[in-house]
Design an enzyme around this catalytic site. Structure first.
Site, short mmCIF file in Angstrom:
data_model
loop_
_atom_site.label_atom_id
_atom_site.label_comp_id
_atom_site.label_asym_id
_atom_site.label_seq_id
_atom_site.Cartn_x
_atom_site.Cartn_y
_atom_site.Cartn_z
N HIS A 163 106.46 95.57 -20.00
CA HIS A 163 105.39 94.45 -19.89
C HIS A 163 104.14 94.91 -19.68
CE1 HIS A 163 107.76 90.46 -18.90
NE2 HIS A 163 108.54 91.45 -18.18
N HIS A 179 112.90 97.09 -20.63
CA HIS A 179 111.62 96.54 -21.34
C HIS A 179 110.56 96.92 -20.52
CE1 HIS A 179 112.57 93.13 -18.35
NE2 HIS A 179 111.43 92.91 -18.66
N GLN A 212 107.60 91.48 -11.60
CA GLN A 212 108.85 91.49 -12.42
C GLN A 212 109.79 92.63 -11.93
OE1 GLN A 212 110.15 90.49 -15.58
NE2 GLN A 212 108.99 88.96 -14.64
N TYR A 272 102.58 87.58 -12.58
CA TYR A 272 104.00 87.34 -13.32
C TYR A 272 104.31 88.88 -13.29
CZ TYR A 272 107.46 86.97 -16.82
OH TYR A 272 108.46 87.07 -17.57
#
Length: 137
Positions: A69, A67, A134, A130
């Site tokens: 971000h 994924h 990751q 954040y």
């Protein structure tokens, strides 16, 4: 023109002053773990290269194997959904041309879905940390 007030950036144009940041996540089709090097670095380059063309600024980016971000600053006149759609379309087209094995592995590079959250309930710094952290999860 960019106006600064505390840590939140404000932008202005002829008739608009805004500060709209979004946390965006999307996945490859079937959530396949394909975003390894050198594909991850190339994806990051492609996203960063289109900032002025598509009207967004990347405040944070992290590419995980399954994924992506992003922390984006987007002009509300353009719309975050349209901007993310352009990013996904451009990156899919370019990466599939540069890495032909992707065509064999996936019918399309990205899923049609995405997660978009405005950054307001927490500080911008918290979301940036954040995203940066990751890789350690």
């Amino acid at each position: 023109m960019k106006l600064e007030q505390s840590s939140k950036p404000y932008h202005s144009s002829h008739s608009l002053v805004y500060s709209c940041q979004y946390h965006v996540i999307w996945c490859p089709k079937y959530r396949r773990s394909i975003l390894h090097e050198p594909l991850a670095s190339r994806l990051k380059e492609l996203i960063e290269d289109k900032q002025s063309d598509y009207g967004y600024a990347v405040l944070g980016i992290e590419i995980m194997p399954d994924h992506v971000h992003l922390l984006l600053d987007v002009n509300p006149q353009l719309g975050v959904v349209q901007v993310v759609g352009k990013i996904k379309g451009y990156t899919a087209h370019t990466l599939r041309a540069e890495y032909p094995w992707l065509k064999k592995r996936l019918p399309s590079l990205w899923t049609r879905s995405k997660f978009i959250s405005s950054v307001g309930a927490v500080t911008l710094d918290v979301v940036q940390k954040y995203i940066e952290n990751q890789k350690g999860v």
